[in-house]
Write a protein that holds these residues in place. Structure first.
Motif, mmCIF file in Angstrom:
data_model
loop_
_atom_site.group_PDB
_atom_site.id
_atom_site.type_symbol
_atom_site.label_atom_id
_atom_site.label_comp_id
_atom_site.label_asym_id
_atom_site.label_seq_id
_atom_site.Cartn_x
_atom_site.Cartn_y
_atom_site.Cartn_z
ATOM 1 N N ARG A 1 5.993 6.704 -6.795
ATOM 2 C CA ARG A 1 4.509 6.356 -7.248
ATOM 3 C C ARG A 1 3.869 5.333 -6.259
ATOM 4 N NH1 ARG A 1 3.605 8.164 -12.326
ATOM 5 N NH2 ARG A 1 5.400 8.689 -13.649
ATOM 6 N N TYR B 1 0.810 -1.162 0.038
ATOM 7 C CA TYR B 1 -0.028 0.125 0.129
ATOM 8 C C TYR B 1 0.818 1.239 0.115
ATOM 9 C CZ TYR B 1 -3.717 -3.274 1.091
ATOM 10 O OH TYR B 1 -4.663 -4.228 1.429
ATOM 11 N N GLY B 2 0.193 2.369 0.083
ATOM 12 C CA GLY B 2 1.049 3.600 -0.118
ATOM 13 C C GLY B 2 1.774 4.144 1.183
ATOM 14 N N ASN C 1 2.824 7.470 -2.934
ATOM 15 C CA ASN C 1 1.916 8.323 -3.229
ATOM 16 C C ASN C 1 0.503 7.748 -3.545
ATOM 17 O OD1 ASN C 1 3.600 10.561 -2.915
ATOM 18 N ND2 ASN C 1 4.256 10.660 -4.941
ATOM 19 N N LYS C 2 0.416 6.382 -3.497
ATOM 20 C CA LYS C 2 -1.053 5.719 -3.756
ATOM 21 C C LYS C 2 -2.013 6.194 -2.574
ATOM 22 C CE LYS C 2 -0.019 2.465 -6.767
ATOM 23 N NZ LYS C 2 -0.579 2.494 -7.995
ATOM 24 N N ASP C 3 -3.119 6.124 -2.957
ATOM 25 C CA ASP C 3 -4.381 6.660 -2.045
ATOM 26 C C ASP C 3 -4.490 5.430 -1.029
ATOM 27 O OD1 ASP C 3 -4.901 8.912 -3.556
ATOM 28 O OD2 ASP C 3 -6.502 7.987 -4.820
ATOM 29 N N PHE C 4 -5.321 6.060 0.079
ATOM 30 C CA PHE C 4 -5.289 4.998 1.203
ATOM 31 C C PHE C 4 -5.820 3.858 0.600
ATOM 32 C CE2 PHE C 4 -8.282 3.959 4.561
ATOM 33 C CZ PHE C 4 -7.202 3.426 5.748
ATOM 34 N N GLN C 5 -5.570 2.474 1.156
ATOM 35 C CA GLN C 5 -5.882 1.249 0.809
ATOM 36 C C GLN C 5 -5.661 0.979 -0.573
ATOM 37 O OE1 GLN C 5 -9.978 0.668 2.550
ATOM 38 N NE2 GLN C 5 -8.766 0.080 4.447
ATOM 39 N N GLU C 6 -5.236 1.769 -1.421
ATOM 40 C CA GLU C 6 -4.909 1.291 -2.795
ATOM 41 C C GLU C 6 -3.933 0.544 -3.116
ATOM 42 O OE1 GLU C 6 -4.067 3.688 -7.080
ATOM 43 O OE2 GLU C 6 -4.338 4.713 -5.359
#
Length: 253
Positions: free
Chosen positions: A245, A188-189, A248-253
């Motif tokens: 990259r 995850y991010g 910088n993933k969104d939450f839980q992405e």
């Protein structure tokens, strides 16, 4: 032993010495000599620190009722029939007790997997999910990530950052074992800087072709004004996955 052998309440060294217990003979012989027989005094003195730890571990009634129950979890049966076992090692009980209880089950489960009868074709696939893996890290857990596949068992482990493996030399070694032997990583991010570099390196590099365009021109006032265009394609290596990259993933992405 108590499950498979009927014995009197008042067990003595003399009574045990003359009995045969099959596959449990080694355990019973050690108990009869070191705990009930001639080695008792020396064992009690040498095990004073261990007895203190065990007493502290069993102080909590929840833990005592679990590990001292007459009917306990039969891990061999769970593996054979695909039963579901849920263990809450209770972080609210304190790190020492929680770690002890969690390792007590995890290492017992590990041994049960390594003694599974049958072959890869006959064994039933069993999945082992472990949340907060760094709490339970132990050197004997290496086989969970290097040998389990041949015993038809699969381990899923969750942790926040690989820096949690840096507690000591043993856990630092397990970091490489886990990272290299695990087939799939779910990431995850909000990675740490070290993990950004790690997954960037693990993903490797690929060949990319960069197109470079140039324009050449002369002044209109010259005797022979002209303009030319050129395109050049340059091969170069680039990251398959950039660390920033992933971070910088969104939450839980």
């Amino acid at each position: 032993v108590a499950k498979d052998i009927a014995y009197p309440v008042d067990v003595s060294y003399e009574w045990l010495r003359g009995k045969k217990f099959g596959e449990y003979q080694f355990i019973v012989s050690q108990i009869s000599y070191d705990l009930l027989g001639p080695g008792r005094v020396k064992m009690e003195d040498q095990a004073r620190g261990l007895r203190t730890i065990i007493n502290e571990f069993l102080t909590d009634p929840l833990v005592r009722n679990l590990v001292c129950a007459k009917e306990t979890v039969d891990i061999d049966r769970c593996l054979e029939y695909g039963e579901i076992t849920v263990v809450n090692f209770g972080l609210e009980l304190g790190m020492s007790i929680a770690t002890g209880l969690g390792q007590f089950f995890t290492l017992s489960f590990n041994q049960a997997v390594l003694r599974r009868p049958g072959t890869e074709d006959t064994r039933l696939l069993h999945l082992f999910y472990c949340d907060e893996l760094p709490v339970l890290l132990h050197k004997d857990m290496e086989s969970m990530y290097s040998l389990w596949r041949q015993f038809k068992a699969c381990s899923f482990a969750a942790f926040q950052t690989t820096a949690q493996f840096e507690k000591n030399e043993t856990t630092r070694y397990l970091k490489d074992v886990v990272i290299s032997n695990v087939g799939h990583h779910i990431v995850y991010g909000r990675l740490s800087s070290d993990d950004m570099k790690l997954y960037e390196e693990l993903a490797g590099q690929k060949m990319e072709f960069v197109e470079q365009k140039t324009i050449s021109e002369t002044a209109l006032s010259s005797s022979d004004p002209h303009m030319s265009f050129s395109t050049r394609i340059v091969p170069q290596l680039g990251n398959v996955m950039d660390g920033y990259r992933i971070r910088n993933k969104d939450f839980q992405e």
